[in-house]
Every structure is written in C-alpha cells, then in structure tokens.
Design a protein around this motif. Structure first.
Motif, PDB file in Angstrom:
ATOM      1  N   LEU A 105       0.848  -1.199   0.000  1.00  0.00           N
ATOM      2  CA  LEU A 105       0.000   0.000   0.000  1.00  0.00           C
ATOM      3  C   LEU A 105       0.885   1.251   0.000  1.00  0.00           C
ATOM      4  CD1 LEU A 105      -2.698   1.552   0.336  1.00  0.00           C
ATOM      5  CD2 LEU A 105      -2.388   1.315   2.810  1.00  0.00           C
ATOM      6  N   CYS A 106       1.898   1.279   0.854  1.00  0.00           N
ATOM      7  CA  CYS A 106       2.778   2.457   0.923  1.00  0.00           C
ATOM      8  C   CYS A 106       3.515   2.654  -0.402  1.00  0.00           C
ATOM      9  CB  CYS A 106       3.770   2.330   2.085  1.00  0.00           C
ATOM     10  SG  CYS A 106       2.942   2.434   3.680  1.00  0.00           S
ATOM     11  N   GLU A 107       3.944   1.546  -1.002  1.00  0.00           N
ATOM     12  CA  GLU A 107       4.626   1.657  -2.300  1.00  0.00           C
ATOM     13  C   GLU A 107       3.677   2.251  -3.343  1.00  0.00           C
ATOM     14  OE1 GLU A 107       7.642  -2.055  -1.376  1.00  0.00           O
ATOM     15  OE2 GLU A 107       5.937  -2.393  -2.717  1.00  0.00           O
ATOM     16  N   SER A 108       2.410   1.871  -3.241  1.00  0.00           N
ATOM     17  CA  SER A 108       1.419   2.403  -4.174  1.00  0.00           C
ATOM     18  C   SER A 108       1.155   3.889  -3.875  1.00  0.00           C
ATOM     19  CB  SER A 108       0.171   1.546  -4.063  1.00  0.00           C
ATOM     20  OG  SER A 108      -0.943   2.184  -4.550  1.00  0.00           O
ATOM     21  N   LEU A 109       1.106   4.239  -2.589  1.00  0.00           N
ATOM     22  CA  LEU A 109       0.899   5.647  -2.217  1.00  0.00           C
ATOM     23  C   LEU A 109       2.087   6.508  -2.658  1.00  0.00           C
ATOM     24  CD1 LEU A 109      -0.665   5.045   1.309  1.00  0.00           C
ATOM     25  CD2 LEU A 109      -1.803   6.188  -0.601  1.00  0.00           C
ATOM     26  N   ASP A 110       3.292   5.929  -2.636  1.00  0.00           N
ATOM     27  CA  ASP A 110       4.471   6.669  -3.101  1.00  0.00           C
ATOM     28  C   ASP A 110       4.273   7.103  -4.559  1.00  0.00           C
ATOM     29  OD1 ASP A 110       5.738   6.415  -0.663  1.00  0.00           O
ATOM     30  OD2 ASP A 110       6.931   4.676  -1.252  1.00  0.00           O
ATOM     31  N   LYS A 111       3.588   6.259  -5.317  1.00  0.00           N
ATOM     32  CA  LYS A 111       3.338   6.597  -6.732  1.00  0.00           C
ATOM     33  C   LYS A 111       2.244   7.643  -6.857  1.00  0.00           C
ATOM     34  CE  LYS A 111       4.862   2.176  -8.522  1.00  0.00           C
ATOM     35  NZ  LYS A 111       4.369   0.873  -8.084  1.00  0.00           N
ATOM     36  N   GLU A 112       1.423   7.784  -5.797  1.00  0.00           N
ATOM     37  CA  GLU A 112       0.345   8.795  -5.819  1.00  0.00           C
ATOM     38  C   GLU A 112       0.805  10.141  -5.280  1.00  0.00           C
ATOM     39  OE1 GLU A 112      -3.273   7.488  -3.789  1.00  0.00           O
ATOM     40  OE2 GLU A 112      -2.988   5.464  -4.550  1.00  0.00           O
ATOM     41  N   GLY A 113       2.103  10.278  -4.951  1.00  0.00           N
ATOM     42  CA  GLY A 113       2.608  11.581  -4.499  1.00  0.00           C
ATOM     43  C   GLY A 113       2.965  11.637  -3.026  1.00  0.00           C
ATOM     44  N   TYR A 114       2.825  10.521  -2.304  1.00  0.00           N
ATOM     45  CA  TYR A 114       3.278  10.496  -0.906  1.00  0.00           C
ATOM     46  C   TYR A 114       4.737  10.056  -0.873  1.00  0.00           C
ATOM     47  CZ  TYR A 114      -1.575  11.122   0.340  1.00  0.00           C
ATOM     48  OH  TYR A 114      -2.840  11.634   0.466  1.00  0.00           O
ATOM     49  N   ARG A 115       5.362  10.219   0.294  1.00  0.00           N
ATOM     50  CA  ARG A 115       6.766   9.830   0.441  1.00  0.00           C
ATOM     51  C   ARG A 115       6.850   8.968   1.699  1.00  0.00           C
ATOM     52  NH1 ARG A 115      10.847  12.014   3.411  1.00  0.00           N
ATOM     53  NH2 ARG A 115       9.469  13.645   4.190  1.00  0.00           N
TER      54      ARG A 115
END
Ligand code: PLP
Length: 386
Positions: A105-115
C-alpha cells in the motif's frame, strides 16, 4: 495421512465453539441489523455482543471497534483515513519488514505523491530506534509499524514507539494481526490511534477483521456506501463471521496465559532439538522478544521449497521464507532486511504453532526433518560438512 499443521501464522483451523456460535446466524439471526423489525433487532443484538467481545480483548470500548473484511482492509482503511485527516501532510513512516498489506500500500501511495520512509531493522529484526526518531517530521501524517512480525515473530517495542509518536502529535497505527490473541494488547496502556486485527489468525474464519479506532479520531470511511458501522463502513454486516470473531477473541482471551506457556514450551523444544540434530541451522529474529508460537529456522545450502515439499510428504505443513516472484525464487523481504545471508535465507522455514499442537506433533517433526535436510544436502552441490 497424519497431518501436523504448524502454519498458523498463515491461517488457523476454526474453533468448534466458534462454528457453534456462527451456525444460528444463518438460520435464526439472518435479519439485516439495519432493519426495523424484530429479526433485524436480533441480528443487531448478536452484532453488539461480538463488538463487546472484540473490544474486551483490546481493553477498548465497543464503539471503538469497526468490523472489516480482513486484516488487509483494516490496514488499508487506517492508513488512508490518516492521510485524509491530514490532507497537507505527505509523509508516511513504516518499516522494511511490514506485511504486504502495509508495504505494498505504501509503495502504491508513493506513486500517488506520498513519500514513505521504510525503517531498517538489525540482524535480529529489531527496529533501528535512532532511524525511527529521526524519521518523524512535521510533514509526517501517519506512522504504521507492526506489533509482531509474521515471519520471525519478532515483537517491536510498541509501547515505546507509540508514546514517542504521540509526543510529536502524529497519528499512530499498528498492524497487530499476528499479535492479537497471542500476546496481551491493551488500548488503555498503549496510545495507538488505530490497530488492525484479523479473524483467521485466531481460529475464526477467513474474511473478517476489525480495526480499532480510538474515540475522537475523525475516521473517513474506506468503503463508501450505507450508514453501517456508525457511518464508518458501507456494506451489510457479515453477521456470522463477526459473531465468530467475537467468540474467537473471547476464547483467546480466556486462555492466553496458559496457552502462551504451553505453546512456547512446544516451540522451544522443537527449536532446541532441531538445532541440536541439524548442523548449519540457526533461528532468525529477536529471541528475547518473540511471539510464543513462531520459529523461523534457516537450514543453510538448501531450498526452502524443497524442504516444504518433502515435509508435506510426511503430512507436515509449514511455510518457507521465500516468495516466488516472477519465476525466480526471491528470499523474503523480511529476511533480506535483516541481512540473512542468501544461502541461509533460501533455506528458511517458518513453524507457527497454536493451541491444537501437541507434544506428538513436535516429536514427529523432530523425527522426520533431520532426514529431509540430510537428503537435500546430499543432493546439493553447495553443501560440504566441515
Ligand atoms: N498483517 C499481517 C502481519 C499478517 O500476517 C497478515 C496475514 O498474513 C495480514 C496483515 C493480512 O491479513 P488478512 O489475510 O486478514 O488480510
């Protein structure tokens, strides 16, 4: 064929008493708890009882429990809700050894602009606390750190972690899917904002979980729909499975102390005897802070999958520390993060016990496994006994 099931961190057998409590939900308590008639009220009543039981194992209030479909949904809902509650913050802190239900999920959120900061662990799987302290910034929206690791059983110092996160005013979520039912979890003692658990890890069926949400937190639903679960999750409640989860929590809570001692004794004997009989083998994880039921053992110079297949011929069910990724056998991300050498990570087996395991089960594994390892090593071009 005899079955020796020691793969309880993957999933568990459903308790007979849990099944007995579930059955009337199909024929008697079949009303929709949102309905205004007496059949709806009956379902509402068993739902309420289940919520109280789940709350009790966490020392929480019933209205702090949200029922979900699984641990994965609980983790996804918690992290997404934290991000929604902090729309201007873009930083997430987690660890390198989380279950994919958080990691991917975090890896996917990283692609959505989160770090996301993925905190490292040492060779025993212990969290690097200096890196953890340094990771918390004014931009951090959520810290999500697991209570206990599913592969090695290593238990993180969650009280200390939660308190430090809360001192900085940051939201804290913990994936306690492997902890609840195995070790005490207390919402009044430890200031987590959200906590995930899953039914099928504690002798309830697959497909039901819960998320603890500390009262006061403005939780944005992940599943948007009707007003079920006090507006926190759309979808008609899965009454039978929720009742099962409640009963499973009650049983786990009533037996946690005695089972901890019994299961730990079985696990420790299994470990000691295997290490004594099998050269070039060692246990992974933090031996001082570990779930009582879990043992991750590396057998050097052979493949975990081959060990599993040969154990399966004797009816022994366990897990390996590898994941088959795109045709090549990659050692697990947990063992890699701990720096377990490649030749050992490949030959790693996770044994995870439960209250149904017996001394006979342990004797059987101790009798069969040394021969399996020897046969495989005799075939291995890399193996030499020194
Ligand atoms: N978190 C941890 C630590 C787990 O071990 C698991 C399952 O293996 C999950 C989350 C996912 O739970 P579920 O299978 O209920 O989605």
């Amino acid at each position: 064929m005899k079955t020796v099931y020691v793969d309880n961190n993957a999933t568990t057998r459903v308790d007979e008493q849990v099944i007995a409590d579930m059955l009337p939900c199909f024929t008697e308590f079949y009303g929709n708890p949102s309905s205004m008639h007496h059949k709806g009220a009956e379902s509402g009543h068993v739902l309420k009882l289940a919520r109280q039981r789940v709350a009790k194992i966490l020392n929480a209030e019933a209205d702090e429990i949200l029922f979900t479909s699984c641990g994965t949904e609980s983790n996804n809902s918690a992290i997404r809700a934290a991000l929604k509650a902090n729309p201007y913050k873009k930083h997430i802190v987690t660890t390198m050894v989380e279950h994919p239900a958080v990691k991917s999920l975090c890896e996917s959120l990283d692609k959505e602009g989160y770090r996301t900061t993925y905190l490292p662990v040492d060779s025993k799987g212990r969290l690097n606390m200096a890196a953890f302290e340094a990771s918390l910034t004014p931009d951090t929206a959520i810290v999500s750190i697991m209570w206990a690791n599913n592969e090695t059983g290593t238990v993180f110092p969650i009280r200390d972690i939660a308190r430090r996160v809360k001192e900085k005013g940051i939201l804290f979520h913990t994936d306690a899917v492997q902890a609840v039912g195995k070790i005490p979890v207390d919402a009044r003692d430890i200031p987590f904002d959200m906590l995930s658990l899953s039914g099928h890890k504690l002798h309830a069926p697959k497909g039901v979980g819960a998320l603890y949400i500390r009262s006061g937190f403005k939780f944005a639903p992940y599943l948007i729909g009707g007003h079920q679960e006090h507006g926190k999750r759309g979808g008609t409640e899965n009454i039978a499975s929720i009742v099962a989860l409640g009963k499973a929590c009650e049983i786990a809570m009533n037996h946690i102390d005695e089972e901890n001692v019994r299961v730990k004794k079985l696990r420790d004997r299994l470990e000691t005897e295997l290490l004594a009989r099998i050269p070039k083998s060692f246990v992974n994880g933090d031996l001082d802070n570990r779930l009582p039921n879990t043992s991750s053992i590396s057998f050097e110079f052979i493949e975990g999958e081959a060990i599993l297949l040969m154990m399966n011929e004797f009816g022994i069910c366990a897990s390996s520390g590898s994941a088959c990724t795109s045709g090549s056998l990659e050692p697990s991300h947990v063992l890699r993060a701990m720096g377990v050498p490649f030749t050992a990570a490949h030959g790693t087996i996770r044994f995870s016990l439960c209250r149904y395991n017996t001394e006979d089960d342990v004797d059987f594994i101790i009798e069969k496994l040394p021969g399996v390892i020897k046969r495989l090593r005799d075939m291995s071009p890399f193996w030499k006994e020194d």
